[in-house]
Design a protein around this motif. Structure first.
Motif, PDB file in Angstrom:
ATOM      1  N   UNK A   1       0.410  -1.342   0.135  1.00 34.86           N
ATOM      2  CA  UNK A   1       0.232   0.048   0.286  1.00 34.86           C
ATOM      3  C   UNK A   1       0.590   0.587   0.107  1.00 34.86           C
ATOM      4  N   UNK A   2       1.869   1.136   0.444  1.00 35.86           N
ATOM      5  CA  UNK A   2       3.272   2.586   1.104  1.00 35.86           C
ATOM      6  C   UNK A   2       3.931   2.468  -0.372  1.00 35.86           C
ATOM      7  N   UNK A   3       4.060   1.417  -1.528  1.00 35.15           N
ATOM      8  CA  UNK A   3       5.563   1.450  -2.262  1.00 35.15           C
ATOM      9  C   UNK A   3       4.869   2.023  -3.968  1.00 35.15           C
ATOM     10  N   UNK A   4       5.713   2.553  -4.420  1.00 32.83           N
ATOM     11  CA  UNK A   4       5.818   2.812  -5.559  1.00 32.83           C
ATOM     12  C   UNK A   4       6.245   1.733  -6.781  1.00 32.83           C
ATOM     13  N   UNK A   5       5.776   1.955  -8.189  1.00 32.82           N
ATOM     14  CA  UNK A   5       6.062   1.060  -9.331  1.00 32.82           C
ATOM     15  C   UNK A   5       7.194   2.411 -10.513  1.00 32.82           C
ATOM     16  N   UNK A   6       7.283   3.496  -9.291  1.00 27.29           N
ATOM     17  CA  UNK A   6       8.501   4.273 -10.395  1.00 27.29           C
ATOM     18  C   UNK A   6       9.657   4.059 -10.377  1.00 27.29           C
ATOM     19  N   UNK A   7      10.497   3.861 -10.753  1.00 26.27           N
ATOM     20  CA  UNK A   7      11.991   2.920 -10.260  1.00 26.27           C
ATOM     21  C   UNK A   7      12.519   2.361 -11.776  1.00 26.27           C
ATOM     22  N   UNK A   8      13.875   2.191 -11.411  1.00 23.73           N
ATOM     23  CA  UNK A   8      14.520   2.120 -12.481  1.00 23.73           C
ATOM     24  C   UNK A   8      15.051   0.665 -12.079  1.00 23.73           C
TER      25      UNK A   8
ATOM     26  N   UNK B   1      16.855   7.233 -19.114  1.00 21.81           N
ATOM     27  CA  UNK B   1      16.017   7.534 -19.825  1.00 21.81           C
ATOM     28  C   UNK B   1      14.877   7.681 -19.094  1.00 21.81           C
ATOM     29  N   UNK B   2      14.695   7.048 -18.169  1.00 21.33           N
ATOM     30  CA  UNK B   2      14.123   6.472 -17.008  1.00 21.33           C
ATOM     31  C   UNK B   2      13.800   7.645 -15.111  1.00 21.33           C
ATOM     32  N   UNK B   3      14.783   7.941 -15.662  1.00 21.37           N
ATOM     33  CA  UNK B   3      15.549   9.254 -14.252  1.00 21.37           C
ATOM     34  C   UNK B   3      14.418  10.035 -14.039  1.00 21.37           C
ATOM     35  N   UNK B   4      13.243  10.723 -14.982  1.00 22.94           N
ATOM     36  CA  UNK B   4      13.036  11.560 -14.698  1.00 22.94           C
ATOM     37  C   UNK B   4      11.488  11.388 -14.724  1.00 22.94           C
ATOM     38  N   UNK B   5      10.691  10.171 -14.565  1.00 25.11           N
ATOM     39  CA  UNK B   5       9.664   9.672 -13.940  1.00 25.11           C
ATOM     40  C   UNK B   5      10.053   8.586 -12.896  1.00 25.11           C
ATOM     41  N   UNK B   6      11.000   8.278 -12.513  1.00 20.11           N
ATOM     42  CA  UNK B   6      12.053   7.663 -11.438  1.00 20.11           C
ATOM     43  C   UNK B   6      11.323   8.365 -10.143  1.00 20.11           C
ATOM     44  N   UNK B   7      10.975   7.631  -8.764  1.00 21.88           N
ATOM     45  CA  UNK B   7      10.819   8.069  -7.534  1.00 21.88           C
ATOM     46  C   UNK B   7      12.334   8.606  -6.997  1.00 21.88           C
ATOM     47  N   UNK B   8      12.369   7.171  -7.132  1.00 21.19           N
ATOM     48  CA  UNK B   8      14.859   7.765  -6.714  1.00 21.19           C
ATOM     49  C   UNK B   8      15.549   6.658  -7.578  1.00 21.19           C
ATOM     50  N   UNK B   9      17.040   7.103  -7.967  1.00 20.34           N
ATOM     51  CA  UNK B   9      18.039   6.732  -8.901  1.00 20.34           C
ATOM     52  C   UNK B   9      19.374   6.317  -8.031  1.00 20.34           C
TER      53      UNK B   9
END
Length: 454
Positions: free
Chosen positions: A140-147, A164-172
């Motif tokens: 319930x607290x995870x995000x699917x925006x990762x690399x 390419x994916x850094x701008x949509x990822x919550x953390x890199x």
């Protein structure tokens, strides 16, 4: 100039720009502010001022700000409903998925479906995946925006994926390594990617020892893992070790804050996060628990009335009732706080149950003996009656020991039964201690009546 004063002046200028319908004068200084300050400004506006603001900002710009506004703000649903549905849906789609899910979870099912139907299918699908996870779990607290990357690629190609994916990822900071079936097999940090040669294979530099959490793990356990390992993010997997998402430290800070507030609320017997300034509404939230305690207190009063004849024969006994019950109640609250804290940080709860109870009994005996000895000396000298002092001292020692036992045993029993141990609140333990203390006090006193009858 004081920072708060400077910020207030900036807010005043922005409000003036809104009132004068000066879009250029508003947008530039607003977007230059930190997003936290943007959120503070937004929450200070009236509904009319916010409506003007929606016309000046894109859904993406508003989403960046909404990502930092606490989802438990009581006005969050009002903010959404005052926007045009299409604009609100676009804003939700631009938010980090976990934050959008938190916000949607505050709405009823009909409203959620309305916003999802207005979103792009891909965005709606990502949000739906997280909405079905149980509250207060890692899912319930995870995000699917990762690399994520694969092991059989080079650092060069991994950096290409990252860019390419850094701008949509919550953390890199952490990049997770998966195999062809999306099983989690390793992790590599951004630092590792930077310092290694471009042609180095990821499998040669990644760490295969990955600490992860299960999607169904309780959020408190996830927070404990963060605390133990000092991570900035943790991968979340299913039963087959497929990588589903990540939990970031900012979400864990919110979890820790929520859990602490929940524990404080339980210990106090009142919602410490209530922000309502309406006295009637505030009273309605506190009254049920107070009325319950009132009836428990009536049991104490009834018990005292049962010993009315004893008190009438030795009126001096009435002087020390509040002293014994108050001290025992304080001891019980201390024991309760220690027990709840131990439950929160101790993974080995099975062994800890007996150990904690025995420890609190011994602690109660030691503190009770010293406190009882102290009051024995005081009463013996004050009232020139060592027998009365002995009765008060013995009652004090027994009452504190029982209160310590109740303060530790009750929350641990509740935890074993699957209830929140913090619900065994301070006022409840105090009132229960009053009941047991009175029973102990008068039973001991009745054995020595002939020594201090007036």
């Amino acid at each position: 100039m004081d920072e708060n004063l400077e910020l207030e002046e900036r807010f005043a200028e922005l409000k003036q720009a809104l009132l004068k319908d000066d879009m250029q004068r508003f947008r530039e200084p607003f977007l230059e502010m930190h997003i936290y300050e943007q959120g503070q400004f937004y929450q200070s506006l009236t509904s009319e001022e916010r409506h003007r603001m929606y016309g000046y900002l894109s859904p993406k710009e508003l989403a960046d700000m909404f990502d930092v506004i606490e989802e438990d703000d009581e006005h969050m649903t009002d903010y959404l409903f005052e926007m045009r549905p299409g604009y609100a849906a676009a804003m939700l789609a631009e938010m980090y998925t976990d934050n959008a899910v938190d916000l949607l979870n505050t709405l009823d099912k009909k409203a959620v479906n309305k916003y999802l139907s207005l979103m792009d299918k891909e965005d709606a699908s990502e949000i739906k995946e997280l909405l079905h996870y149980e509250d207060d779990t890692a899912g319930s607290i995870m995000t699917t925006e990762f690399v994520s990357i694969v092991a059989n690629q080079t650092v060069r190609s991994a950096m290409y994926v990252l860019k390419n994916e850094a701008d949509v990822a919550e953390t890199i900071y952490y990049i997770y390594v998966v195999d062809q079936e999306n099983h989690l097999v390793g992790v590599i940090s951004l630092r590792d990617l930077i310092v290694n040669e471009d042609d180095t294979m990821i499998q040669d530099v990644m760490s295969e020892r990955v600490i992860s959490v299960h999607v169904g793990d309780d959020q408190e356990d996830v927070a404990q893992t963060f605390r133990d390992y000092d991570f900035l993010a943790l991968p979340v997997t299913d039963y087959d070790d497929h990588l589903l998402g990540i939990v970031t430290v900012d979400d864990i800070i919110d979890v820790i804050d929520d859990e602490a507030a929940s524990d404080y609320s339980g210990l106090a017997g009142v919602n410490v996060e209530e922000v309502s300034e309406n006295p009637v509404k505030a009273a309605s939230r506190r009254l049920p628990w107070l009325i319950t305690l009132l009836f428990l207190g009536m049991a104490t009063a009834t018990l005292i009335s049962h010993y009315e004849e004893l008190v009438s024969e030795a009126s001096i006994l009435a002087v020390f009732i509040s002293l014994i019950t108050g001290t025992a109640g304080n001891a019980g609250t201390q024991s309760l706080a220690v027990a709840v804290r131990r439950l929160a940080i101790n993974d080995d709860k099975e062994n800890s149950f007996v150990k904690t109870v025995v420890s609190e009994i011994l602690t109660g005996l030691v503190t009770g003996f010293i406190t009882g000895l102290t009051i024995f000396i005081i009463v013996a000298i004050w009232k020139h009656n060592p027998i009365l002092g002995f009765v008060i001292g013995m009652a004090m020692m027994c009452a504190i020991t029982v209160a310590n036992l109740a303060g530790s045993f009750i929350p641990m029993l509740m935890d074993k039964l699957g209830f929140d141990p913090a619900v065994a609140s301070g006022p409840f333990i105090t009132t229960l201690s009053d009941l047991t203390s009175v029973l102990i006090y008068f039973n001991i006193a009745s054995l020595f009546m002939q020594y201090f009858i007036a």
